[in-house]
Design a protein around this motif. Structure first.
Motif, PDB file in Angstrom:
ATOM      1  N   LEU A  89     -12.962   6.019 -13.174  1.00 11.89           N
ATOM      2  CA  LEU A  89     -12.467   6.550 -11.909  1.00 11.89           C
ATOM      3  C   LEU A  89     -11.584   7.746 -12.257  1.00 11.89           C
ATOM      4  CD1 LEU A  89     -11.375   3.185 -10.241  1.00 11.89           C
ATOM      5  CD2 LEU A  89     -13.624   4.266 -10.228  1.00 11.89           C
ATOM      6  N   VAL A  90     -11.862   8.888 -11.647  1.00 14.02           N
ATOM      7  CA  VAL A  90     -11.163  10.118 -12.011  1.00 14.02           C
ATOM      8  C   VAL A  90     -10.558  10.752 -10.761  1.00 14.02           C
ATOM      9  CG1 VAL A  90     -11.355  12.335 -13.183  1.00 14.02           C
ATOM     10  CG2 VAL A  90     -12.892  10.463 -13.820  1.00 14.02           C
ATOM     11  N   VAL A  91      -9.281  11.136 -10.870  1.00 15.15           N
ATOM     12  CA  VAL A  91      -8.584  11.825  -9.794  1.00 15.15           C
ATOM     13  C   VAL A  91      -7.959  13.080 -10.385  1.00 15.15           C
ATOM     14  CG1 VAL A  91      -6.723  11.691  -8.085  1.00 15.15           C
ATOM     15  CG2 VAL A  91      -8.069   9.647  -8.631  1.00 15.15           C
ATOM     16  N   GLY A  92      -8.251  14.236  -9.798  1.00 19.34           N
ATOM     17  CA  GLY A  92      -7.678  15.501 -10.254  1.00 19.34           C
ATOM     18  C   GLY A  92      -6.919  16.186  -9.137  1.00 19.34           C
ATOM     19  N   MET A  93      -5.804  16.825  -9.467  1.00 20.05           N
ATOM     20  CA  MET A  93      -4.961  17.495  -8.470  1.00 20.05           C
ATOM     21  C   MET A  93      -5.337  18.956  -8.254  1.00 20.05           C
ATOM     22  SD  MET A  93      -1.146  16.065  -9.415  1.00 20.05           S
ATOM     23  CE  MET A  93      -0.315  17.093  -8.226  1.00 20.05           C
ATOM     24  N   GLY A  94      -6.247  19.475  -9.052  1.00 18.19           N
ATOM     25  CA  GLY A  94      -6.545  20.899  -8.952  1.00 18.19           C
ATOM     26  C   GLY A  94      -5.530  21.715  -9.736  1.00 18.19           C
ATOM     27  N   GLN A  95      -5.689  23.021  -9.686  1.00 17.07           N
ATOM     28  CA  GLN A  95      -4.788  23.897 -10.447  1.00 17.07           C
ATOM     29  C   GLN A  95      -3.401  23.901  -9.822  1.00 17.07           C
ATOM     30  OE1 GLN A  95      -6.157  27.879 -11.209  1.00 17.07           O
ATOM     31  NE2 GLN A  95      -4.139  28.581 -11.815  1.00 17.07           N
ATOM     32  N   GLN A  96      -2.384  23.712 -10.670  1.00 18.40           N
ATOM     33  CA  GLN A  96      -0.982  23.787 -10.266  1.00 18.40           C
ATOM     34  C   GLN A  96      -0.355  24.982 -10.984  1.00 18.40           C
ATOM     35  OE1 GLN A  96       0.079  21.557  -7.871  1.00 18.40           O
ATOM     36  NE2 GLN A  96      -2.081  20.957  -7.963  1.00 18.40           N
ATOM     37  N   GLU A  97       0.609  25.606 -10.361  1.00 16.53           N
ATOM     38  CA  GLU A  97       1.207  26.827 -10.922  1.00 16.53           C
ATOM     39  C   GLU A  97       2.017  26.575 -12.187  1.00 16.53           C
ATOM     40  OE1 GLU A  97       3.352  29.110  -8.062  1.00 16.53           O
ATOM     41  OE2 GLU A  97       1.712  29.037  -6.619  1.00 16.53           O
ATOM     42  N   THR A  98       2.517  25.342 -12.341  1.00 14.32           N
ATOM     43  CA  THR A  98       3.340  25.021 -13.507  1.00 14.32           C
ATOM     44  C   THR A  98       2.886  23.697 -14.115  1.00 14.32           C
ATOM     45  OG1 THR A  98       4.961  23.717 -12.265  1.00 14.32           O
ATOM     46  CG2 THR A  98       5.348  26.097 -12.386  1.00 14.32           C
ATOM     47  N   GLY A  99       3.487  23.346 -15.227  1.00 16.07           N
ATOM     48  CA  GLY A  99       3.244  22.047 -15.835  1.00 16.07           C
ATOM     49  C   GLY A  99       4.156  21.005 -15.207  1.00 16.07           C
ATOM     50  N   GLY A 100       4.078  19.778 -15.690  1.00 14.09           N
ATOM     51  CA  GLY A 100       4.965  18.723 -15.229  1.00 14.09           C
ATOM     52  C   GLY A 100       4.421  17.865 -14.109  1.00 14.09           C
ATOM     53  N   TYR A 101       3.261  18.193 -13.580  1.00 12.48           N
ATOM     54  CA  TYR A 101       2.652  17.369 -12.531  1.00 12.48           C
ATOM     55  C   TYR A 101       1.948  16.184 -13.175  1.00 12.48           C
ATOM     56  CZ  TYR A 101       3.435  21.031  -9.089  1.00 12.48           C
ATOM     57  OH  TYR A 101       4.010  21.948  -8.251  1.00 12.48           O
ATOM     58  N   SER A 102       1.902  15.065 -12.456  1.00 15.62           N
ATOM     59  CA  SER A 102       1.197  13.899 -12.976  1.00 15.62           C
ATOM     60  C   SER A 102       0.675  13.046 -11.823  1.00 15.62           C
ATOM     61  CB  SER A 102       2.114  13.064 -13.877  1.00 15.62           C
ATOM     62  OG  SER A 102       3.203  12.563 -13.125  1.00 15.62           O
ATOM     63  N   ILE A 103      -0.223  12.143 -12.179  1.00 13.15           N
ATOM     64  CA  ILE A 103      -0.814  11.221 -11.217  1.00 13.15           C
ATOM     65  C   ILE A 103      -0.636   9.824 -11.794  1.00 13.15           C
ATOM     66  CG2 ILE A 103      -2.906  10.566  -9.968  1.00 13.15           C
ATOM     67  CD1 ILE A 103      -3.985  13.416 -10.696  1.00 13.15           C
ATOM     68  N   SER A 104      -0.149   8.903 -10.979  1.00  8.45           N
ATOM     69  CA  SER A 104       0.034   7.534 -11.451  1.00  8.45           C
ATOM     70  C   SER A 104      -0.780   6.571 -10.592  1.00  8.45           C
ATOM     71  CB  SER A 104       1.515   7.134 -11.419  1.00  8.45           C
ATOM     72  OG  SER A 104       1.977   7.101 -10.085  1.00  8.45           O
ATOM     73  N   VAL A 105      -1.098   5.427 -11.179  1.00  8.88           N
ATOM     74  CA  VAL A 105      -1.826   4.374 -10.474  1.00  8.88           C
ATOM     75  C   VAL A 105      -0.804   3.519  -9.739  1.00  8.88           C
ATOM     76  CG1 VAL A 105      -3.305   2.347 -10.718  1.00  8.88           C
ATOM     77  CG2 VAL A 105      -3.655   4.329 -12.204  1.00  8.88           C
ATOM     78  N   GLN A 106      -0.960   3.410  -8.432  1.00  7.97           N
ATOM     79  CA  GLN A 106      -0.112   2.522  -7.641  1.00  7.97           C
ATOM     80  C   GLN A 106      -0.723   1.126  -7.591  1.00  7.97           C
ATOM     81  OE1 GLN A 106       3.018   3.500  -6.234  1.00  7.97           O
ATOM     82  NE2 GLN A 106       2.474   4.985  -7.800  1.00  7.97           N
ATOM     83  N   ASP A 107      -2.059   1.067  -7.448  1.00  6.47           N
ATOM     84  CA  ASP A 107      -2.738  -0.229  -7.388  1.00  6.47           C
ATOM     85  C   ASP A 107      -4.234  -0.020  -7.595  1.00  6.47           C
ATOM     86  OD1 ASP A 107      -2.891  -2.969  -7.136  1.00  6.47           O
ATOM     87  OD2 ASP A 107      -2.252  -3.034  -5.041  1.00  6.47           O
ATOM     88  N   LEU A 108      -4.868  -0.962  -8.234  1.00  7.32           N
ATOM     89  CA  LEU A 108      -6.323  -0.977  -8.404  1.00  7.32           C
ATOM     90  C   LEU A 108      -6.760  -2.416  -8.199  1.00  7.32           C
ATOM     91  CD1 LEU A 108      -8.999   0.438  -9.149  1.00  7.32           C
ATOM     92  CD2 LEU A 108      -8.529  -0.157 -11.523  1.00  7.32           C
ATOM     93  N   TYR A 109      -7.586  -2.626  -7.181  1.00  5.70           N
ATOM     94  CA  TYR A 109      -7.952  -3.995  -6.822  1.00  5.70           C
ATOM     95  C   TYR A 109      -9.320  -4.029  -6.152  1.00  5.70           C
ATOM     96  CZ  TYR A 109      -6.042  -2.244  -2.398  1.00  5.70           C
ATOM     97  OH  TYR A 109      -5.775  -1.486  -1.283  1.00  5.70           O
ATOM     98  N   LEU A 110      -9.853  -5.252  -6.068  1.00  3.50           N
ATOM     99  CA  LEU A 110     -11.098  -5.514  -5.356  1.00  3.50           C
ATOM    100  C   LEU A 110     -10.722  -6.190  -4.053  1.00  3.50           C
ATOM    101  CD1 LEU A 110     -14.229  -5.514  -5.516  1.00  3.50           C
ATOM    102  CD2 LEU A 110     -14.056  -7.803  -6.472  1.00  3.50           C
ATOM    103  N   GLN A 111     -11.206  -5.646  -2.936  1.00  3.08           N
ATOM    104  CA  GLN A 111     -10.918  -6.241  -1.637  1.00  3.08           C
ATOM    105  C   GLN A 111     -12.048  -5.898  -0.673  1.00  3.08           C
ATOM    106  OE1 GLN A 111      -7.587  -4.695   0.644  1.00  3.08           O
ATOM    107  NE2 GLN A 111      -7.112  -6.753   1.358  1.00  3.08           N
ATOM    108  N   GLY A 112     -12.524  -6.880   0.038  1.00 10.19           N
ATOM    109  CA  GLY A 112     -13.547  -6.647   1.052  1.00 10.19           C
ATOM    110  C   GLY A 112     -14.819  -6.042   0.491  1.00 10.19           C
ATOM    111  N   GLY A 113     -15.161  -6.378  -0.740  1.00 17.12           N
ATOM    112  CA  GLY A 113     -16.390  -5.866  -1.343  1.00 17.12           C
ATOM    113  C   GLY A 113     -16.298  -4.442  -1.850  1.00 17.12           C
ATOM    114  N   SER A 114     -15.080  -3.896  -1.991  1.00 19.52           N
ATOM    115  CA  SER A 114     -14.892  -2.537  -2.503  1.00 19.52           C
ATOM    116  C   SER A 114     -13.822  -2.517  -3.594  1.00 19.52           C
ATOM    117  CB  SER A 114     -14.439  -1.587  -1.386  1.00 19.52           C
ATOM    118  OG  SER A 114     -15.430  -1.471  -0.395  1.00 19.52           O
TER     119      SER A 114
END
Length: 141
Positions: free
Chosen positions: A77-102
């Motif tokens: 599973l991949v999530v990208g923020m696109g180009q940012q003007e500076t460094g220091g940006y990040s993406i964190s996982v809040q939750d990953l689960y199976l629910q309702g068949g998804s």
């Protein structure tokens, strides 16, 4: 003179409009949607990303994107923020689960600190998660 849609065409339009509603109904932050089943995953380092997936990420990195990729019995599973003007940006996982068949992935984007924002080098924040292959649809929240 008013033009009316034919019955079959009107039905098709409604079906196309309702499909996203049903897909999103499986993952909910509120009550309902069934029990949440936590899924085991690992955050993948750049060196561990399969070469073909790395190529896809590089092609898409200019803009925000979300994608799934399967390889060797794993689901990425991949999530990208696109180009940012500076460094220091990040993406964190809040939750990953199976629910309702998804498979439901909740992420959060974070900005740079004042020190990190001072460096004007573009960055392309991206999060790559690996879990055992699953056939359920993936919903990015």
């Amino acid at each position: 003179m008013k033009m009316r849609m034919g019955g079959k065409r009107r039905k098709s339009v409604w079906i196309l409009l309702l499909i996203p509603v049903f897909l999103l109904a499986g993952c909910g932050k509120g009550s309902g949607g069934g029990e949440k089943e936590a899924l085991d995953y690992e955050i993948v380092t750049d060196a561990e990303v399969p070469p073909e997936l790395r190529t896809i990420i590089n092609e898409k990195k200019q803009a925000e994107f979300k994608l799934t990729y399967t390889c060797d019995g794993f689901l990425y599973l991949v999530v990208g923020m696109g180009q940012q003007e500076t460094g220091g940006y990040s993406i964190s996982v809040q939750d990953l689960y199976l629910q309702g068949g998804s498979v439901c992935l909740e992420t959060q984007s974070m900005g740079p600190t004042k020190e990190e924002a001072g460096v004007k080098t573009p960055s392309y924040p991206c999060l790559v998660i690996r879990l055992q292959y699953r056939e359920e649809p993936v919903v990015f929240l």
